[in-house]
Scaffold this motif. Structure first.
Motif: not given
Length: 361
Positions: A240-260
């Protein structure tokens, strides 16, 4: 006439009793598996949103139990992120007469009275992945504070020279009802505090939609170009965060967890910088071993070789496993090597070139 009436009543009662007994003897094989009630194990998982539970945890736990105890039965249910529903499911497991209950709590604090009720009926409770409060016999998970440390360090590494005290990052934590969320948060803060500016911090409740809304608000508050990195406590929210960042035209480093799977693909595509791989099989296998040992009255502490302190202040025999940070450079040596996913599953048409660029063929 009276004698005939009595015979008719008795006959009707006998038929009714027989039907009632037949109905009582009928089981839902899709949940209970039928079989030996004296060797019955309950399995309760917390939600259907996180893909790991249906895809990995349930089948792995059930398979290992069957391997260790051929005549054991497993009754399964999922809370669908509803703590009240999970409390009802514990009551149902008690009524079914399970002897051991494997519980991944949706609300680790709220489930305490249900755990107590199960134990009062002689049921041994194994806390799985999340440490439920109450008199649980054992706990199996990963060292969750270290998971948070891995996430924090991965974010700093991905930020590179931008990882300075003036750089603003957004931090989206998990659900406060999940004790693991607090551990992830604590571990991440240990690494991040003083090294970057945590300018916006909120809970995403483990939901991609909520995380999207929170990051959208952060972008509005801080300004898109002022966000140097985003900490997401898990991959579901990272989507969901990646979608929001893309919508804002930015792509900063983004972490996660669970290796989905979707997260691994985002890492290859460059819209997520890292995830944390917690191999499900060792966690599931250890849990199944402890459950079967408890069922058979055997010592399980050769498996639960550590100790964890629960939120209710108890020292619980525990098995705490080590996790691994995953970036584009080690996908091949982690999730692919362990056969969590095949190259075909990861490298679909959309990600074929990204796989090739990463040396995944």
């Amino acid at each position: 006439m009276k004698a005939m009436t009595r015979r008719l009543v008795v006959g009707t009662a006998a038929v009714s009793l027989a039907l009632t007994m037949a109905a009582c003897g009928k089981t839902d094989d899709s949940k209970s598996g039928g079989g030996n009630k004296d060797k019955s194990i309950g399995l309760l998982l917390p939600d259907t949103v996180t893909t790991r539970y249906a895809k990995f945890d349930r089948p792995l736990i059930e398979a290992k139990i069957k391997e260790l105890c051929a005549d054991c039965t497993v009754s399964y249910d999922n809370a669908a992120a509803d703590p009240q529903k999970q409390a009802q499911q514990v009551s149902s497991m008690i009524a079914k007469g399970v002897k051991v209950l494997i519980l991944d709590a949706q609300d680790s604090v709220g489930i305490r009275s249900s755990v107590q009720a199960a134990v009062d009926k002689g049921i041994k409770v194994v806390a799985y992945d999340r440490l439920a409060q109450g008199p649980v016999s054992a706990y199996v998970s990963y060292d969750n504070e270290k998971v948070g440390e891995l996430q924090g360090q991965a974010l700093l590494d991905a930020m590179g020279p931008k990882a300075v005290p003036s750089s603003k990052i957004v931090m989206i934590n998990g659900d406060p009802a999940d004790p693991n969320a607090a551990s992830f948060k604590e571990g991440a803060h240990k690494i991040l505090d003083g090294k970057v500016n945590i300018a916006y911090e909120q809970s995403g409740l483990w939901k991609d939609t909520v995380a999207n809304q929170k990051v959208t608000a952060a972008i509005t508050s801080l300004g898109a170009k002022n966000i140097a990195g985003v900490y997401s406590a898990n991959d579901g929210m990272a989507g969901g965060i990646a979608t929001a960042l893309k919508g804002a035209g930015i792509n900063p480093p983004l972490t996660g967890q669970d290796a989905e799977l979707a997260a691994v693909q985002r890492i290859l595509a460059g819209t997520q910088s890292s995830t944390v791989y917690k191999a499900y099989k060792p966690e599931a296998d250890a849990t199944a071993e402890i459950a079967v040992d408890l069922l058979n009255g055997k010592d399980f502490k050769s498996v639960a070789d550590g100790v964890a302190k629960s939120g209710s202040g108890q020292d619980i025999p525990a098995k705490l496993l080590d996790a691994v940070s995953v970036t584009k450079t080690n996908i091949k040596d982690t999730v692919i090597k362990d056969e969590m996913y095949t190259i075909t599953q990861i490298c679909t048409v959309e990600f074929a070139q990204a796989c090739k660029d990463a040396g995944i063929q």
